[in-house]
Design a protein around this motif. Structure first.
Motif, short mmCIF file in Angstrom:
data_model
loop_
_atom_site.label_atom_id
_atom_site.label_comp_id
_atom_site.label_asym_id
_atom_site.label_seq_id
_atom_site.Cartn_x
_atom_site.Cartn_y
_atom_site.Cartn_z
N GLU A 23 0.81 -1.21 0.00
CA GLU A 23 0.00 0.00 0.00
C GLU A 23 0.85 1.26 0.00
N GLY A 66 2.55 3.46 -4.09
CA GLY A 66 2.19 4.71 -4.75
C GLY A 66 2.91 5.90 -4.17
N PRO A 97 -3.75 5.04 -12.48
CA PRO A 97 -4.24 3.99 -11.57
C PRO A 97 -3.93 2.57 -12.04
N ASP A 98 -4.09 2.28 -13.34
CA ASP A 98 -3.80 0.94 -13.84
C ASP A 98 -2.32 0.60 -13.69
N LEU A 151 -0.34 1.78 -11.38
CA LEU A 151 -0.09 1.54 -9.96
C LEU A 151 -0.49 0.12 -9.57
N GLU A 152 -1.60 -0.37 -10.14
CA GLU A 152 -2.01 -1.75 -9.87
C GLU A 152 -0.97 -2.74 -10.37
N ARG A 153 -0.36 -2.45 -11.54
CA ARG A 153 0.71 -3.32 -12.05
C ARG A 153 1.87 -3.36 -11.05
N LYS A 198 1.78 -2.86 -7.88
CA LYS A 198 1.40 -3.56 -6.65
C LYS A 198 1.38 -5.07 -6.83
N ARG A 199 1.19 -5.53 -8.08
CA ARG A 199 1.17 -6.98 -8.33
C ARG A 199 2.58 -7.56 -8.47
N TYR A 200 3.55 -6.72 -8.70
CA TYR A 200 4.92 -7.18 -8.86
C TYR A 200 5.50 -7.55 -7.49
N ALA A 252 0.06 1.74 -17.67
CA ALA A 252 0.23 0.31 -17.41
C ALA A 252 1.07 -0.34 -18.50
#
Length: 489
Positions: free
Chosen positions: A315, A318, A340-341, A343-345, A347-349, A376
């Motif tokens: 969390e 970002g 945003p997309d 940032l999701e990438r 967070k998945r790494y 992304a």
């Protein structure tokens, strides 16, 4: 049953109610208010055995009120709560004399426990003087894991206790050590760091303790060691697990007797330094293997501090990425922002290189790509090119190691999306001629830059990594106008 009078100040009615009920059930008499002015009036009149206050109040900031309360009633314990869960909030609370700091949302049972501890302690706590206004943000993150680090650091700032920082490579151990020094009682003294893994084993004792002229072949003059350089300040012993046994024995003597002798010297030298050590190894395993002294471990491990990996605080990614983009902009690179997309990438790494790897990625993005928004697709392309990290990348824990065709498919998919957007951006018309060479250039630039970053700017190693002739690589670096940058630490 507990006894005593608690004063609560918070402009949130729900928080006042919850705290009042919990502390009343514990046996305390409770008075609650939504303003700093009322709290100050109560304190002036001598009411309350303990104060619990929010930082941001409608009429006054608690950090402005706190020094006045401590000056009037030095023995009054004050617990500070805040939704502004940053490192500096915890430090400011400590600097202004707070008994403890709790980030919101807080654990109610923990707060009641802290109240009980504060009420049972002797009322002779040492008053902490207020320092000048703190600037900057040495540590970034609002995750629960980092909140625990902030609270621990705030308690350690005004002490000389020896601290052992553990954590994976790239988690920021030296940054934490510097924060302990820069905001502590020794901040006017020097901060000296030494990495045990970076020094030849036969030179470590000389590096630490210094040597006299003629102490060994090549010692043509007296040389001061790191202990002498750090006098009155802090000595940071990084990668302490790599220290050879002979040096461990001498270090143990320093910790026991606060004195040392130089290599080749005879007279003991008194020393006054704070020791902070760090390791990414399990020292208990090294002790079992006979590679680390157990008595030295207990001398160093007075206060253990474990830093979480980036996987344990996703969390914060970002905030960290934007912090690094801002730093890059202050150095002259374009300021970026993350979609945003994207940032999701991130967070998945899985971030095997932790914060250092994230910082390197943001610097590459800032330096190599002209667009302001980090998409992304851009993240996919960067991580696909970075093949070694991708091995541990988006796959969940325990998943099979990605094979080469899968990596190629990931890169191909990213390129397909990129090209689709390119054609869509021109509507019914076609992009300008020369698309083939333009796309090759777009691929070559980050690929060669990543190879140079991975080899720390060594063009010979980068050429071998890419399978190119050295002269060919030099020509491409020149033609693509790639800046040869030193890889960030």
């Amino acid at each position: 049953m507990a006894t005593g009078n608690i004063l609560i100040a918070d402009d949130d009615t729900a928080i006042r109610t919850v705290l009042s009920q919990a502390l009343s059930r514990a046996g305390y008499d409770v008075r609650a208010t939504g303003t700093a002015a009322t709290l100050w009036r109560w304190v002036q009149s001598g009411d309350g055995d303990l104060v619990i206050t929010d930082v941001v109040m409608p009429d006054e900031n608690a950090f402005e009120l706190l020094p006045k309360m401590k000056k009037l009633r030095p023995d009054l314990p004050i617990i500070v709560m805040s939704a502004q869960n940053t490192f500096m909030t915890a430090i400011k609370a400590s600097e202004r004399g707070a008994y403890d700091y709790l980030p919101k949302p807080f654990d109610l049972r923990e707060l009641v426990s802290i109240v009980g501890r504060a009420m049972s302690e002797p009322k002779n706590r040492v008053k902490v003087e207020r320092n000048e206004e703190l600037e900057g943000m040495p540590l970034v993150g609002r995750s629960p894991a980092m909140q625990e680090i902030y609270r621990s650091l705030a308690r350690l700032m005004q002490t000389d206790l020896t601290v052992m920082i553990s954590g994976e490579s790239g988690t920021g151990k030296e940054l934490v050590a510097r924060a302990l020094h820069d905001y502590g009682k020794r901040k006017k003294g020097p901060f000296v760091a030494i990495n045990m893994a970076a020094i030849p084993r036969d030179l470590i004792e000389s590096e630490l303790f210094g040597h006299e002229k003629g102490a060994f072949t090549g010692a043509n003059q007296r040389s001061a060691g790191r202990f002498e350089q750090a006098e009155g300040g802090t000595l940071f012993l990084d990668e302490i697990g790599d220290m050879p046994m002979e040096a461990q024995t001498r270090l143990l003597r320093v910790l026991q007797q606060s004195e040392y002798t130089t290599v080749g010297g005879r007279m003991p030298i008194k020393t006054n330094v704070r020791i902070i050590a760090a390791t990414n190894k399990d020292l208990l395993v090294l002790i079992q293997q006979g590679l680390f002294r157990e008595d030295l471990f207990f001398r160093l491990n007075v206060v253990p501090l474990r830093l979480p990996s980036l996987r344990e605080r996703i969390e914060d990614i970002g905030d960290l990425a934007q912090h690094f983009f801002t730093l890059a902009a202050s150095e002259g690179l374009p300021l970026k922002h993350i979609e945003p997309d994207a940032l999701e990438r991130l967070k998945r790494y899985r971030w095997p290189g932790n914060i250092r790897e994230l910082e390197n990625l943001t610097r590459r993005l800032a330096a190599l790509y002209p667009q302001e928004a980090v998409t992304a697709q851009l993240i996919d392309m960067e991580l696909a090119i970075n093949a070694p990290a991708l091995t541990q990348g988006f796959a969940p824990a325990g998943a099979a190691r990605p094979q080469e065709p899968e990596r190629a498919a990931t890169l191909a998919s990213a390129m397909e999306r990129h090209l689709s957007e390119l054609f869509r951006g021109h509507g019914d018309s076609l992009p300008p001629p020369g698309l083939y060479h333009r796309i090759l250039r777009e691929l070559e630039y980050p690929l060669i830059s990543a190879a140079l970053a991975a080899t720390r700017g060594n063009q010979i190693k980068a050429a071998e990594l890419l399978g190119l002739n050295r002269n060919t690589l030099r020509k491409k670096v020149r033609d693509l106008d790639i800046r040869l940058m030193r890889s960030p630490r």
